[in-house]
Design a protein around this motif. Structure first.
Motif, PDB file in Angstrom:
ATOM      1  N   MET A 160      29.536  39.934  43.048  1.00  0.00           N
ATOM      2  CA  MET A 160      30.755  40.180  43.814  1.00  0.00           C
ATOM      3  C   MET A 160      31.642  41.190  43.092  1.00  0.00           C
ATOM      4  N   ALA A 161      31.667  41.137  41.764  1.00  0.00           N
ATOM      5  CA  ALA A 161      32.447  42.110  40.998  1.00  0.00           C
ATOM      6  C   ALA A 161      31.879  43.518  41.179  1.00  0.00           C
ATOM      7  N   ARG A 162      30.553  43.643  41.190  1.00  0.00           N
ATOM      8  CA  ARG A 162      29.935  44.960  41.394  1.00  0.00           C
ATOM      9  C   ARG A 162      30.228  45.482  42.801  1.00  0.00           C
ATOM     10  N   MET A 163      30.163  44.596  43.777  1.00  0.00           N
ATOM     11  CA  MET A 163      30.474  45.001  45.148  1.00  0.00           C
ATOM     12  C   MET A 163      31.903  45.521  45.256  1.00  0.00           C
ATOM     13  N   THR A 164      32.829  44.823  44.609  1.00  0.00           N
ATOM     14  CA  THR A 164      34.231  45.247  44.640  1.00  0.00           C
ATOM     15  C   THR A 164      34.383  46.597  43.955  1.00  0.00           C
ATOM     16  N   ALA A 165      33.744  46.755  42.814  1.00  0.00           N
ATOM     17  CA  ALA A 165      33.824  48.022  42.079  1.00  0.00           C
ATOM     18  C   ALA A 165      33.234  49.178  42.886  1.00  0.00           C
ATOM     19  N   ASP A 166      32.257  48.888  43.725  1.00  0.00           N
ATOM     20  CA  ASP A 166      31.633  49.918  44.556  1.00  0.00           C
ATOM     21  C   ASP A 166      32.478  50.275  45.779  1.00  0.00           C
ATOM     22  N   GLY A 167      33.593  49.573  45.982  1.00  0.00           N
ATOM     23  CA  GLY A 167      34.506  49.909  47.070  1.00  0.00           C
ATOM     24  C   GLY A 167      34.230  49.219  48.388  1.00  0.00           C
ATOM     25  N   GLU A 168      33.290  48.271  48.417  1.00  0.00           N
ATOM     26  CA  GLU A 168      32.938  47.627  49.683  1.00  0.00           C
ATOM     27  C   GLU A 168      34.106  46.824  50.268  1.00  0.00           C
ATOM     28  N   VAL A 169      34.886  46.171  49.419  1.00  0.00           N
ATOM     29  CA  VAL A 169      35.982  45.320  49.912  1.00  0.00           C
ATOM     30  C   VAL A 169      37.022  46.141  50.661  1.00  0.00           C
ATOM     31  N   ALA A 170      37.225  47.374  50.232  1.00  0.00           N
ATOM     32  CA  ALA A 170      38.218  48.240  50.873  1.00  0.00           C
ATOM     33  C   ALA A 170      37.842  48.572  52.311  1.00  0.00           C
ATOM     34  N   GLU A 191      44.034  27.350  46.075  1.00  0.00           N
ATOM     35  CA  GLU A 191      44.243  28.207  44.912  1.00  0.00           C
ATOM     36  C   GLU A 191      42.919  28.703  44.327  1.00  0.00           C
ATOM     37  N   VAL A 192      41.850  27.925  44.523  1.00  0.00           N
ATOM     38  CA  VAL A 192      40.535  28.335  44.013  1.00  0.00           C
ATOM     39  C   VAL A 192      40.044  29.588  44.744  1.00  0.00           C
ATOM     40  N   PHE A 193      40.323  29.683  46.024  1.00  0.00           N
ATOM     41  CA  PHE A 193      39.947  30.856  46.812  1.00  0.00           C
ATOM     42  C   PHE A 193      40.487  32.129  46.165  1.00  0.00           C
ATOM     43  N   PHE A 194      41.764  32.110  45.838  1.00  0.00           N
ATOM     44  CA  PHE A 194      42.391  33.307  45.289  1.00  0.00           C
ATOM     45  C   PHE A 194      41.977  33.541  43.837  1.00  0.00           C
ATOM     46  N   GLN A 195      41.660  32.478  43.118  1.00  0.00           N
ATOM     47  CA  GLN A 195      41.172  32.643  41.751  1.00  0.00           C
ATOM     48  C   GLN A 195      39.806  33.331  41.741  1.00  0.00           C
ATOM     49  N   ASP A 199      38.999  36.892  40.038  1.00  0.00           N
ATOM     50  CA  ASP A 199      37.974  37.017  39.004  1.00  0.00           C
ATOM     51  C   ASP A 199      37.008  38.169  39.273  1.00  0.00           C
ATOM     52  N   CYS A 200      36.765  38.463  40.551  1.00  0.00           N
ATOM     53  CA  CYS A 200      35.827  39.549  40.867  1.00  0.00           C
ATOM     54  C   CYS A 200      36.535  40.855  41.215  1.00  0.00           C
ATOM     55  N   GLY A 201      37.860  40.882  41.128  1.00  0.00           N
ATOM     56  CA  GLY A 201      38.613  42.103  41.383  1.00  0.00           C
ATOM     57  C   GLY A 201      39.029  42.325  42.818  1.00  0.00           C
ATOM     58  N   ALA A 202      38.598  41.445  43.728  1.00  0.00           N
ATOM     59  CA  ALA A 202      38.894  41.650  45.152  1.00  0.00           C
ATOM     60  C   ALA A 202      40.364  41.403  45.481  1.00  0.00           C
ATOM     61  N   LEU A 203      41.027  40.516  44.732  1.00  0.00           N
ATOM     62  CA  LEU A 203      42.443  40.240  45.016  1.00  0.00           C
ATOM     63  C   LEU A 203      43.280  41.489  44.804  1.00  0.00           C
ATOM     64  N   GLU A 204      42.930  42.283  43.802  1.00  0.00           N
ATOM     65  CA  GLU A 204      43.691  43.500  43.524  1.00  0.00           C
ATOM     66  C   GLU A 204      43.544  44.519  44.651  1.00  0.00           C
ATOM     67  N   VAL A 205      42.472  44.413  45.422  1.00  0.00           N
ATOM     68  CA  VAL A 205      42.269  45.293  46.573  1.00  0.00           C
ATOM     69  C   VAL A 205      43.014  44.748  47.794  1.00  0.00           C
ATOM     70  N   LEU A 206      42.940  43.439  48.001  1.00  0.00           N
ATOM     71  CA  LEU A 206      43.458  42.841  49.229  1.00  0.00           C
ATOM     72  C   LEU A 206      44.934  42.474  49.144  1.00  0.00           C
ATOM     73  N   ILE A 207      45.358  41.908  47.998  1.00  0.00           N
ATOM     74  CA  ILE A 207      46.767  41.540  47.806  1.00  0.00           C
ATOM     75  C   ILE A 207      47.145  41.952  46.383  1.00  0.00           C
ATOM     76  N   PRO A 208      47.260  43.252  46.132  1.00  0.00           N
ATOM     77  CA  PRO A 208      47.459  43.730  44.756  1.00  0.00           C
ATOM     78  C   PRO A 208      48.732  43.204  44.101  1.00  0.00           C
TER      79      PRO A 208
END
Length: 371
Positions: A160-170, A191-195, A199-208
């Motif tokens: 999931m971290a690699r997917m986020t880094a590749d820009g898929e979440v955006a 709270e676990v959902f957002f954790q 952890d995989c960097g997706a929160l910084e894309v979706l709710i920075p």
């Protein structure tokens, strides 16, 4: 034609949880076969049918191939030669990739039962990376099953971290993101959902705005407080964004495509919640009346109650007594009799001033009694 119960119904039955919805996969059939048996086709993108009696969904076994970015970038192939394993391998997690045949035997080609026992959320195959929405779904399952001890497998978290880094979440469509967040807010451990997303960097894309530690920790504490209550989706969203300023919180709620009620309550909780905390600690009639006016406490009575209930869990941390005191202030001022003041000769602008003076007088007496 072979029919299998698949997915969540098999998973929840094995976990001895209530089975809410049952989905079926049909192997070796064509759309014409299903229509001949009285099924009604409802799927536009791929063949899904409703049972003529139970109205449960029966999908023909299918495969998917990635063709573009995001959730919609797939072509679907469905034909009698698609096997059950072909269908199951395209699913997200091993615990969701099990089936049960008509004799009751579990078909488990990807060791979902072992992952159930290990309390592990693990992706089925590398095809997981083709759909970024699966990051949010995995995080939501983590929030749902956290009380049972489930965690995301290290290899899945890394993927999931690699997917986020590749820009898929955006590339995710905002409406689909909101659907997953809305569901996650009502899971047992939201709270676990957002954790998991953090952890995989997706929160910084979706709710920075929530990525920094201080804001994130405040938001998670608020969600943990609201989770066991009957808080509405709007209250949970407002609690999530409560560490932000009113302007930023409102803008993020809009960007998430939240409903208007949620956007309005989010702005109030972020902006007026801290004000309420100041007022109850240092009661002042003028400040209290101004606050009641800003939150539209008389015309929006239901929203006012949701505001107070949410602020019991935010960093404003209103106590029950303090919230009750603010409600009493609203009720006292709501009972000012405009007709009686008109009978005394007040009209037009003078009437408005007289109403406000009477409200202030009542709040002055209330402020002196404390809470």
């Amino acid at each position: 034609m072979e029919i299998y119960l698949v997915g969540g119904a098999v998973r929840d039955d094995l976990l001895q949880l209530p089975v809410k919805d049952r989905d079926w996969v049909v192997v070796g059939a064509t759309p014409e076969d299903m229509l001949t048996k009285g099924f009604k086709q409802v799927g536009a993108d791929f063949p899904v049918f409703l049972h003529p009696d139970s109205h449960e969904e029966y999908a023909l076994a299918r495969t998917e191939r990635k063709q573009g970015h995001g959730y919609h970038g797939f072509t679907v192939y469905s034909a009698p030669d698609v096997t059950l394993e072909d269908d199951l391998i395209r699913r997200d997690l091993t615990i969701n990739a099990m089936a049960r045949d008509q004799s009751g035997q579990v078909v488990d080609p990807f060791n979902g039962q072992a992952d159930l026992k290990a309390r592990r959320l693990r992706h089925v195959s590398p095809a997981f990376s083709e759909d970024p929405l699966r990051i949010l779904r995995t995080a939501r399952f983590a929030a749902r099953f956290a009380p049972l001890g489930f965690t995301v497998a290290e290899e899945t978290q890394a993927l999931m971290a690699r997917m986020t880094a590749d820009g898929e979440v955006a590339h995710l469509v905002a409406e689909r993101v909101w659907q997953e967040i809305q569901r996650a807010l009502h899971e047992q451990a939201p709270e676990v959902f957002f954790q998991v997303l953090r952890d995989c960097g997706a929160l910084e894309v979706l709710i920075p705005e929530l990525a920094p530690a201080e804001a994130f920790n405040q938001a998670m504490a608020t969600l943990s407080c609201l989770a066991p209550t009957a808080a509405t989706t709007e209250m949970r969203l407002a609690g999530l964004l409560s560490p932000l300023t009113a302007r930023i919180a409102q803008a993020r709620a809009k960007a998430l495509k939240a409903p208007n009620d949620g956007i309005q309550l989010t702005a109030l909780v972020a902006g007026q919640g801290p004000e309420a905390a100041c007022i109850v600690h240092q009661p002042d009639a003028e400040a209290l009346l101004g606050w009641l006016e800003r939150v539209d406490a008389w015309r929006k009575a239901d929203r006012f109650e949701r505001l107070l209930q949410t602020c019991r869990c935010t960093h404003a941390a209103l106590t029950t007594d303090q919230a009750d005191w603010l409600t009493e202030a609203r009720d006292l001022t709501a009972r000012v009799d405009a007709r009686a003041l008109m009978a005394e000769g007040h009209q037009g602008k003078a009437l408005g001033e007289a109403i406000r003076r009477e409200k202030l007088a009542r709040l002055q007496r209330l402020s002196q009694t404390g809470h």
